[in-house]
Design a protein around this motif. Structure first.
Motif, mmCIF file in Angstrom:
data_model
loop_
_atom_site.group_PDB
_atom_site.id
_atom_site.type_symbol
_atom_site.label_atom_id
_atom_site.label_comp_id
_atom_site.label_asym_id
_atom_site.label_seq_id
_atom_site.Cartn_x
_atom_site.Cartn_y
_atom_site.Cartn_z
ATOM 1 N N ALA A 109 3.741 -0.450 -3.010
ATOM 2 C CA ALA A 109 3.905 0.895 -3.558
ATOM 3 C C ALA A 109 2.700 1.289 -4.392
ATOM 4 C CB ALA A 109 5.172 0.964 -4.411
ATOM 5 N N ASP A 110 1.647 0.464 -4.378
ATOM 6 C CA ASP A 110 0.487 0.702 -5.245
ATOM 7 C C ASP A 110 -0.826 0.492 -4.499
ATOM 8 O OD1 ASP A 110 1.772 1.114 -7.965
ATOM 9 O OD2 ASP A 110 2.635 -0.820 -7.405
ATOM 10 N N ARG A 111 -0.917 1.043 -3.298
ATOM 11 C CA ARG A 111 -2.150 0.904 -2.525
ATOM 12 C C ARG A 111 -3.307 1.593 -3.245
ATOM 13 N NH1 ARG A 111 -1.498 -3.310 0.748
ATOM 14 N NH2 ARG A 111 0.138 -3.029 2.313
ATOM 15 N N LYS A 112 -4.416 0.872 -3.397
ATOM 16 C CA LYS A 112 -5.605 1.408 -4.059
ATOM 17 C C LYS A 112 -6.704 1.669 -3.029
ATOM 18 C CE LYS A 112 -4.814 -0.788 -8.559
ATOM 19 N NZ LYS A 112 -3.441 -1.213 -8.274
ATOM 20 N N GLU A 113 -7.573 2.605 -3.328
ATOM 21 C CA GLU A 113 -8.613 3.027 -2.388
ATOM 22 C C GLU A 113 -9.458 1.857 -1.890
ATOM 23 O OE1 GLU A 113 -7.799 6.680 -4.966
ATOM 24 O OE2 GLU A 113 -7.987 4.503 -5.280
ATOM 25 N N GLU A 114 -9.766 0.931 -2.790
ATOM 26 C CA GLU A 114 -10.669 -0.162 -2.409
ATOM 27 C C GLU A 114 -10.036 -1.143 -1.416
ATOM 28 O OE1 GLU A 114 -9.137 -1.136 -6.668
ATOM 29 O OE2 GLU A 114 -9.765 0.627 -5.518
ATOM 30 N N GLU A 115 -8.720 -1.063 -1.228
ATOM 31 C CA GLU A 115 -8.085 -1.940 -0.247
ATOM 32 C C GLU A 115 -8.525 -1.604 1.175
ATOM 33 O OE1 GLU A 115 -3.825 -2.444 -0.716
ATOM 34 O OE2 GLU A 115 -3.993 -1.962 -2.841
ATOM 35 N N ILE A 192 8.547 5.125 -1.458
ATOM 36 C CA ILE A 192 7.714 6.031 -0.677
ATOM 37 C C ILE A 192 7.106 7.068 -1.616
ATOM 38 C CG2 ILE A 192 9.573 7.691 -0.163
ATOM 39 C CD1 ILE A 192 8.469 7.785 2.743
ATOM 40 N N CYS A 193 6.070 7.756 -1.170
ATOM 41 C CA CYS A 193 5.506 8.829 -1.984
ATOM 42 C C CYS A 193 5.287 10.069 -1.127
ATOM 43 C CB CYS A 193 4.203 8.401 -2.654
ATOM 44 S SG CYS A 193 2.849 7.979 -1.533
ATOM 45 N N ILE A 257 10.683 3.617 7.119
ATOM 46 C CA ILE A 257 9.734 2.526 6.895
ATOM 47 C C ILE A 257 10.492 1.237 6.583
ATOM 48 C CG2 ILE A 257 7.781 3.939 6.226
ATOM 49 C CD1 ILE A 257 8.616 3.665 3.321
ATOM 50 N N GLU A 258 9.868 0.106 6.896
ATOM 51 C CA GLU A 258 10.521 -1.183 6.697
ATOM 52 C C GLU A 258 10.255 -1.773 5.325
ATOM 53 O OE1 GLU A 258 9.384 -3.688 9.920
ATOM 54 O OE2 GLU A 258 10.497 -2.510 11.419
ATOM 55 N N ASP A 259 9.234 -1.272 4.639
ATOM 56 C CA ASP A 259 8.881 -1.800 3.319
ATOM 57 C C ASP A 259 8.209 -0.681 2.516
ATOM 58 O OD1 ASP A 259 8.459 -3.520 1.198
ATOM 59 O OD2 ASP A 259 7.541 -5.102 2.424
ATOM 60 N N ASP A 260 7.892 -0.979 1.258
ATOM 61 C CA ASP A 260 7.247 0.008 0.399
ATOM 62 C C ASP A 260 5.984 0.560 1.062
ATOM 63 O OD1 ASP A 260 9.162 -0.560 -1.488
ATOM 64 O OD2 ASP A 260 7.862 -1.808 -2.729
ATOM 65 N N TRP A 261 5.747 1.860 0.824
ATOM 66 C CA TRP A 261 4.568 2.512 1.401
ATOM 67 C C TRP A 261 4.201 3.677 0.490
ATOM 68 C CZ3 TRP A 261 3.949 6.134 6.136
ATOM 69 C CH2 TRP A 261 2.653 6.013 6.671
ATOM 70 N N ALA A 262 3.382 3.378 -0.504
ATOM 71 C CA ALA A 262 3.000 4.395 -1.489
ATOM 72 C C ALA A 262 1.667 4.003 -2.107
ATOM 73 C CB ALA A 262 4.079 4.539 -2.561
ATOM 74 N N MET A 263 1.082 4.944 -2.856
ATOM 75 C CA MET A 263 -0.288 4.787 -3.325
ATOM 76 C C MET A 263 -0.414 4.845 -4.832
ATOM 77 S SD MET A 263 -2.415 7.218 -0.660
ATOM 78 C CE MET A 263 -1.449 8.698 -1.012
#
Length: 292
Positions: A109-115, A192-193, A257-263
């Motif tokens: 739930a915390d995807r960062k740009e650098e990933e 989700i976001c 979705i099957e798992d968290d998906w957010a930024m």
């Protein structure tokens, strides 16, 4: 400062809002579309009728013109990005690409740009074969960041919602929950976001006006679990959510979705953009769609 801007795809959804907001700010706006959708802008905008996937036609259409900013809502592949570079080199000061949360996989739930650091990716000439929407945007970002002679920014949006959403993904849930009709979803605990269509337009405008470069996550503040979103729809519609773990494909939730998906949106916030709170607009939107 007044800017001379071009919007590729500006006649519907958040692209239309972007044009409206640019005009309100006093910018000189040109829109480039295939001309299949009418717009309400009258003599306020200049128009270019062209299929942006036809590089030759696009090159002819923009000959002799220059823009401070190009907003590109309809670039999906590395080939289209490279064509845009060839067409707009020497004609643009800054390029703003609409990108997507789909550059990231699910699982956080915390995807960062650098990933997904598209400034470090080398894309082969004319990639062969079909790629997913997310992979196409990854490649397009990388091409602009590594190969363009002009500065570029990419807005990584999650699912964009609003009353004008032609995909009707939130509509699907509001109608079914309101009427007590079941739908299929694998994990209601997944986070989700979202972003509102007007907020997406505000963000693109901000990227162009401030001259930001690189990739930026953009989403409203709030990462609800799907069950929390459905509870909100229950409250606003007086309906009852009926979720099934499996079933026919036609009954599947567009948010399945099957798992968290957010930024994580810290980068944009530190640069000065203030995001709306999801709770400030989602209930009103749900109520609007329920009345629909």
């Amino acid at each position: 400062m007044t800017q001379n801007v071009l919007v590729l795809g500006g006649t519907r959804f958040f692209g239309r809002h972007l044009v409206e907001k640019l005009l309100e700010a006093g910018h000189s706006v040109t829109i480039a579309t295939r001309g299949n959708t009418e717009d309400p802008f009258g003599e306020q905008v200049n128009r270019i009728k062209v299929d942006r996937t036809d590089e030759t036609a696009l090159s002819v259409a923009v000959q002799g013109k220059n823009w401070d900013v190009v907003y590109d809502n309809i670039c999906y592949t590395a080939d289209e990005a490279r064509a845009a570079i060839r067409v707009f080199t020497g004609k643009v000061g800054h390029y703003v690409l609409t990108s997507t949360l789909a550059v990231y996989g699910v699982g956080s739930a915390d995807r960062k740009e650098e990933e997904v650091d598209t400034t470090a990716l080398e894309i082969a000439p004319s990639p062969v074969g079909q790629v997913s929407y997310g992979e196409g945007k990854i490649q397009a970002e990388a091409v602009f960041f590594r190969e363009a002679p002009f500065p570029a920014a990419a807005a990584r949006f999650p699912i964009v919602l609003g009353p004008n959403d032609y995909t009707k993904r939130l509509h699907f849930h509001v109608e079914r929950i309101k009427n007590g009709v079941s739908f299929v979803m694998p994990n209601t605990e997944a986070r989700i976001c979202f972003i509102h269509e007007e907020e997406a337009a505000d963000f693109l405008k901000w990227l162009g006006e401030t001259g930001q470069s690189g990739a930026f996550n953009a989403a409203s503040d709030g990462k609800p679990k799907l069950r929390e979103l459905f509870a909100m729809i229950d409250r606003e519609t007086g309906g009852s959510t009926i979720v099934l773990p499996e079933g026919p494909e036609g009954e599947a939730s567009p948010f399945g979705i099957e798992d968290d998906w957010a930024m994580d949106t810290t980068r944009a916030a530190k640069a000065g953009f203030v995001f709306r709170r999801l709770d400030d607009w989602m209930p009103e939107l749900i109520e609007h769609l329920a009345r629909g």
